[in-house]
Design a protein around this motif. Structure first.
Motif, PDB file in Angstrom:
ATOM      1  N   LYS A 296     -12.283  -8.184   6.443  1.00  0.00           N
ATOM      2  CA  LYS A 296     -11.461  -7.366   7.210  1.00  0.00           C
ATOM      3  C   LYS A 296     -10.208  -6.872   6.147  1.00  0.00           C
ATOM      4  O   LYS A 296      -9.732  -7.614   5.684  1.00  0.00           O
ATOM      5  CB  LYS A 296     -10.754  -8.029   8.195  1.00  0.00           C
ATOM      6  CG  LYS A 296      -9.922  -7.089   9.358  1.00  0.00           C
ATOM      7  CD  LYS A 296     -10.910  -6.332  10.123  1.00  0.00           C
ATOM      8  CE  LYS A 296     -10.007  -5.423  11.154  1.00  0.00           C
ATOM      9  NZ  LYS A 296     -10.899  -4.610  11.963  1.00  0.00           N
ATOM     10  N   ALA A 297     -10.084  -5.417   6.269  1.00  0.00           N
ATOM     11  CA  ALA A 297      -9.085  -4.765   5.439  1.00  0.00           C
ATOM     12  C   ALA A 297      -8.287  -3.939   6.474  1.00  0.00           C
ATOM     13  O   ALA A 297      -8.621  -3.303   7.446  1.00  0.00           O
ATOM     14  CB  ALA A 297      -9.517  -3.839   4.420  1.00  0.00           C
ATOM     15  N   HIS A 298      -6.909  -3.733   6.362  1.00  0.00           N
ATOM     16  CA  HIS A 298      -6.135  -3.232   7.275  1.00  0.00           C
ATOM     17  C   HIS A 298      -5.228  -1.967   6.297  1.00  0.00           C
ATOM     18  O   HIS A 298      -5.007  -2.461   5.158  1.00  0.00           O
ATOM     19  CB  HIS A 298      -4.828  -4.100   7.773  1.00  0.00           C
ATOM     20  CG  HIS A 298      -5.747  -5.278   8.429  1.00  0.00           C
ATOM     21  ND1 HIS A 298      -5.878  -5.042   9.881  1.00  0.00           N
ATOM     22  CD2 HIS A 298      -5.864  -6.409   8.172  1.00  0.00           C
ATOM     23  CE1 HIS A 298      -6.353  -6.325  10.078  1.00  0.00           C
ATOM     24  NE2 HIS A 298      -6.219  -7.215   9.039  1.00  0.00           N
ATOM     25  N   VAL A 299      -5.222  -0.815   6.854  1.00  0.00           N
ATOM     26  CA  VAL A 299      -3.947   0.162   6.020  1.00  0.00           C
ATOM     27  C   VAL A 299      -2.837  -0.313   6.676  1.00  0.00           C
ATOM     28  O   VAL A 299      -2.448  -0.839   7.806  1.00  0.00           O
ATOM     29  CB  VAL A 299      -4.477   1.420   7.053  1.00  0.00           C
ATOM     30  CG1 VAL A 299      -3.383   2.459   6.619  1.00  0.00           C
ATOM     31  CG2 VAL A 299      -5.857   2.055   6.731  1.00  0.00           C
ATOM     32  N   VAL A 300      -2.054  -0.259   5.650  1.00  0.00           N
ATOM     33  CA  VAL A 300      -0.581  -0.991   5.696  1.00  0.00           C
ATOM     34  C   VAL A 300       0.180   0.267   6.241  1.00  0.00           C
ATOM     35  O   VAL A 300       1.048   1.135   5.373  1.00  0.00           O
ATOM     36  CB  VAL A 300       0.062  -1.399   4.231  1.00  0.00           C
ATOM     37  CG1 VAL A 300       1.495  -2.009   4.608  1.00  0.00           C
ATOM     38  CG2 VAL A 300      -0.996  -2.482   3.841  1.00  0.00           C
ATOM     39  N   ARG A 301       0.355   0.530   7.475  1.00  0.00           N
ATOM     40  CA  ARG A 301       0.817   1.601   8.099  1.00  0.00           C
ATOM     41  C   ARG A 301       2.387   1.812   7.890  1.00  0.00           C
ATOM     42  O   ARG A 301       3.104   2.969   8.136  1.00  0.00           O
ATOM     43  CB  ARG A 301       0.393   1.865   9.491  1.00  0.00           C
ATOM     44  CG  ARG A 301      -1.028   1.875   9.752  1.00  0.00           C
ATOM     45  CD  ARG A 301      -1.328   2.430  11.161  1.00  0.00           C
ATOM     46  NE  ARG A 301      -2.905   2.481  11.315  1.00  0.00           N
ATOM     47  CZ  ARG A 301      -3.671   3.433  10.861  1.00  0.00           C
ATOM     48  NH1 ARG A 301      -3.150   4.685  10.666  1.00  0.00           N
ATOM     49  NH2 ARG A 301      -5.002   3.656  11.159  1.00  0.00           N
ATOM     50  N   GLU A 302       3.041   0.530   7.760  1.00  0.00           N
ATOM     51  CA  GLU A 302       4.331   0.566   7.424  1.00  0.00           C
ATOM     52  C   GLU A 302       4.955   1.487   6.182  1.00  0.00           C
ATOM     53  O   GLU A 302       5.940   1.763   6.152  1.00  0.00           O
ATOM     54  CB  GLU A 302       4.925  -0.805   7.453  1.00  0.00           C
ATOM     55  CG  GLU A 302       4.832  -1.562   8.919  1.00  0.00           C
ATOM     56  CD  GLU A 302       3.362  -2.274   9.091  1.00  0.00           C
ATOM     57  OE1 GLU A 302       3.156  -2.687   9.915  1.00  0.00           O
ATOM     58  OE2 GLU A 302       2.482  -1.883   8.403  1.00  0.00           O
TER      59      GLU A 302
END
Length: 512
Positions: free
Chosen positions: A503-509
Motif C-alpha cells: 500500500k502506498a499513499h499520496v501525502v495530500r497534506e
C-alpha cells in the motif's frame, strides 16, 4: 533465420539461430507489439495505403526521422489521469545520506546529552550496521552547528544552509521519511526505482514511459552526475537511471562533465550531415526489416535512439553553451557554475533543461556518507551545494517555472544521532540510519513553508506522520497527474508498478 555470428556451432547440436524461440518470449513480444507492426503484418497493402494518405505524397529521409523521433517521445498514456500540477521534475539526489539532525531536524535539547549513551529505551531493538555493531557505547553527538528561524513560516534551519534558508517559504520539509534498507546499494536502488532488487525501472523511466516528452530534440530523462570533491565517494551506477523491463528508450541519458557532454557529437572528418542522414536512413531500413521479421519492440527503440542521437548533435551544443546567460545568472549561481561538472553547473543545466521542456532531470551529488569526519566534510558539502540549490529554486521562480516544476532534494537514508567511532567536541562520525530522515520538495503543486512529520528528541524514531518511499513516489506521480496504481507494465505475470504491491499513499497534506 541464420546470422554469421551464429553459424559456427563447433559441431555440437544445432546453431542457436536454428533453435525455436521460446513460447514465453514470443508471447512477451506479442504483448508488446506496436499497432504499426500489427497493421503491417495483418495487411501490408492496407498499411501502405493508410500511410500514403497520411504522408500526402511522401516524406524525405529527414522528415521521416522527424516523424519517428516525435512519435518515439510519446508515452503509453493518452494523457495524465487527472490535471497535473507539475509538468517536469528536477531531483537533486544527495547520494550517501545527509545527516538530518545537522541540517533540517532541529533538536535543541541534545546539547546536554553530549557523550552520554543513547538510552536503550530510544535505541530499542534497532540493529546497528556492521560498522557500529561492535561498539560497546553509543555516545550521543549533538549537532555542532546552530539553528535559526527563517522565513514567514519560521522554519528552523542549520547555519550550514544560509542560502537555502532564504527559500524556506517555497519548500515543504518531510522530517518523517523512512526506508527499508540500511546499506547504500539497496537503499539507493529503493529510493530511485522503488525496489531494492536491481533491474527495475527508475522513477524517471516510469515518467517517460507514462507521459513521454514534448521535446523531440532532447531525451525525456537526463542525468547529471556532479564531480566528486569531498567526503566518501560512495559509487553510483546506471541501474539508478535505467529502464529495467521497460523499453530502453525510457532510460536516463547521462550527460558527461567533459568537454563534449555526449560522445561523438561532432561528425567524423569527411562526413557531412547529408552523408550521415543517408547512413541513418540505411540503418533504419535494416532495423525495420528486422522488426518486420521478429517484432521485437527493442528494434523500434533502437531506431528511435539513433534518430534522437542525430538530433542531439544540434540540440546539446546549444543546451551547454552558456554564453547567452547574463551576469545576473553568475551572480545568482556563483562563478563555480562556469565549471563543467560542478554541482552549480548542473543546477544551471537543470534550469536550462526545464526551459526546454525536458520532463525529468536528476542531479547526483556524492560525498554525503559521513562516517568519521562530519565536522570536516559536512561544511564543505553544504558550501558546495547550498547556494546552487537556492539559486535553482529562485531562478525557476523568477522565470515563472517553479509553479509547474517539482524540485526534490534528499538522499537514500539518514544518519545516527550516536557517534560512530570516537567522539570529541571538534569531530564525530554518523552511521547509516533507516528509521527516519529528512527530505524536501518545492514547486509543482507543493505547499511551501510547511513541515510534515516529526521525530523523537534524538531524531531516532518517527513520532508523527511517517512517509515511506512508496508514499513519496506516489505523491510525485500524483503531481504529474498520474494515478500510481494505474501506471503499470505486465511482467512475469504481475502488473508491475513504481510503488510495488504494498500500500502506498499520496501525502495530500503536502499538496496545494
Amino acid at each position: 533465420m541464420n546470422h554469421p555470428q551464429c553459424s559456427d556451432n563447433h559441431g555440437y547440436g544445432p546453431s542457436p539461430c536454428d533453435l525455436p524461440i521460446p513460447l514465453e518470449l514470443k508471447q512477451e513480444w506479442k504483448k508488446l507489439e506496436t499497432r504499426r507492426h500489427f497493421l503491417g503484418r495483418g495487411s501490408n497493402a492496407l498499411g501502405w495505403a493508410a500511410m500514403a494518405s497520411l504522408l500526402a505524397g511522401g516524406l524525405s529521409g529527414e522528415q521521416r526521422a522527424t516523424a519517428a523521433a516525435t512519435s518515439g517521445q510519446g508515452g503509453i498514456l493518452d494523457g495524465p489521469h487527472f490535471k497535473p500540477t507539475a509538468k517536469r521534475v528536477i531531483y537533486l539526489f544527495m547520494s550517501g545520506g545527509p545527516p538530518q539532525m545537522d541540517m533540517w531536524d532541529y533538536k535543541p535539547n541534545l546539547a546536554k546529552w553530549f557523550d552520554k549513551d543513547l538510552p536503550e529505551s530510544i535505541r530499542g531493538t534497532a540493529m546497528p550496521t556492521g560498522m557500529t555493531a561492535g561498539q560497546t557505547r553509543f555516545p550521543v553527538a549533538p549537532s555542532k552547528w546552530g539553528f535559526k528561524q527563517h522565513g514567514q513560516c519560521g522554519r528552523w534551519v542549520s547555519d550550514l544552509l544560509p542560502a537555502t534558508a532564504k527559500s524556506v517559504d517555497d519548500i515543504a520539509v518531510i522530517r518523517s521519511m523512512h526506508t527499508d534498507a540500511i546499506n547504500h546499494e539497496p537503499a539507493i536502488l529503493l529510493m530511485n526505482t522503488g525496489n531494492m532488487i536491481p533491474g527495475k525501472p527508475s522513477l524517471g523511466a516510469w515518467m517517460s514511459y507514462g507521459l513521454g516528452s514534448t521535446n523531440e530534440n532532447l531525451p525525456a530523462f537526463v542525468v547529471l552526475n556532479s564531480k566528486f570533491t569531498v567526503g566518501n565517494p560512495q559509487p553510483i551506477n546506471s541501474r539508478l537511471w535505467g529502464s529495467g523491463f521497460l523499453s530502453s528508450r525510457h532510460a536516463g541519458v547521462l550527460l558527461r562533465s567533459a568537454k563534449d557532454p555526449v560522445l561523438y557529437l561532432q561528425d567524423p572528418k569527411g562526413m557531412d550531415r547529408n552523408v550521415r542522414r543517408t547512413m541513418l536512413d540505411a540503418v533504419a531500413s535494416l532495423n525495420q526489416q528486422t522488426f518486420d521479421e521478429l517484432g521485437d519492440p527493442e528494434t523500434q527503440s533502437r531506431i528511435s535512439q539513433y534518430e534522437m542521437a542525430a538530433r542531439m548533435q544540434t540540440s546539446v551544443p546549444e543546451l551547454t553553451d552558456f554564453s547567452d546567460e547574463p551576469q545576473s545568472t553568475w551572480d545568482l549561481y556563483g562563478e563555480t557554475a562556469k565549471q563543467p561538472g560542478s554541482f552549480a553547473f548542473n543546477c544551471l543545466m537543470a534550469r536550462r533543461l526545464a526551459e526546454r521542456g525536458v520532463p525529468f532531470t536528476q542531479v547526483y551529488k556524492r560525498g554525503w556518507d559521513v562516517h568519521g569526519n562530519v565536522v570536516g566534510d559536512l561544511p564543505k558539502l553544504c558550501a558546495e551545494t547550498d547556494a546552487a540549490t537556492h539559486a535553482l529554486v529562485a531562478d525557476l521562480k523568477q522565470r515563472g517555472l517553479l509553479d509547474d516544476t517539482l524540485v526534490i532534494w534528499g538522499g537514500e537514508f539518514g544518519r545516527t544521532i550516536y557517534s560512530q567511532g570516537g567522539l570529541s567536541r571538534d569531530n564525530y562520525g554518523r552511521d547509516h540510519h533507516a528509521k527516519c530522515f529528512s527530505l524536501w520538495m518545492a514547486g509543482g503543486g507543493i505547499r511551501g513553508g510547511i513541515s510534515r512529520g516529526a521525530t523523537d528528541d534524538f531524531s531516532f524514531s518517527i513520532t508523527e506522520d511517517p512517509v515511506h518511499i512508496r508514499d513519496l513516489n506516489a505523491t510525485i506521480l500524483h503531481c504529474l497527474g498520474i494515478d500510481h496504481q494505474r501506471l503499470t507494465f505486465k511482467m512475469q505475470g504481475l502488473e508491475q508498478k513504481l510503488t510495488g504491491v504494498e500500500k502506498a499513499h499520496v501525502v495530500r497534506e503536502l499538496l496545494r
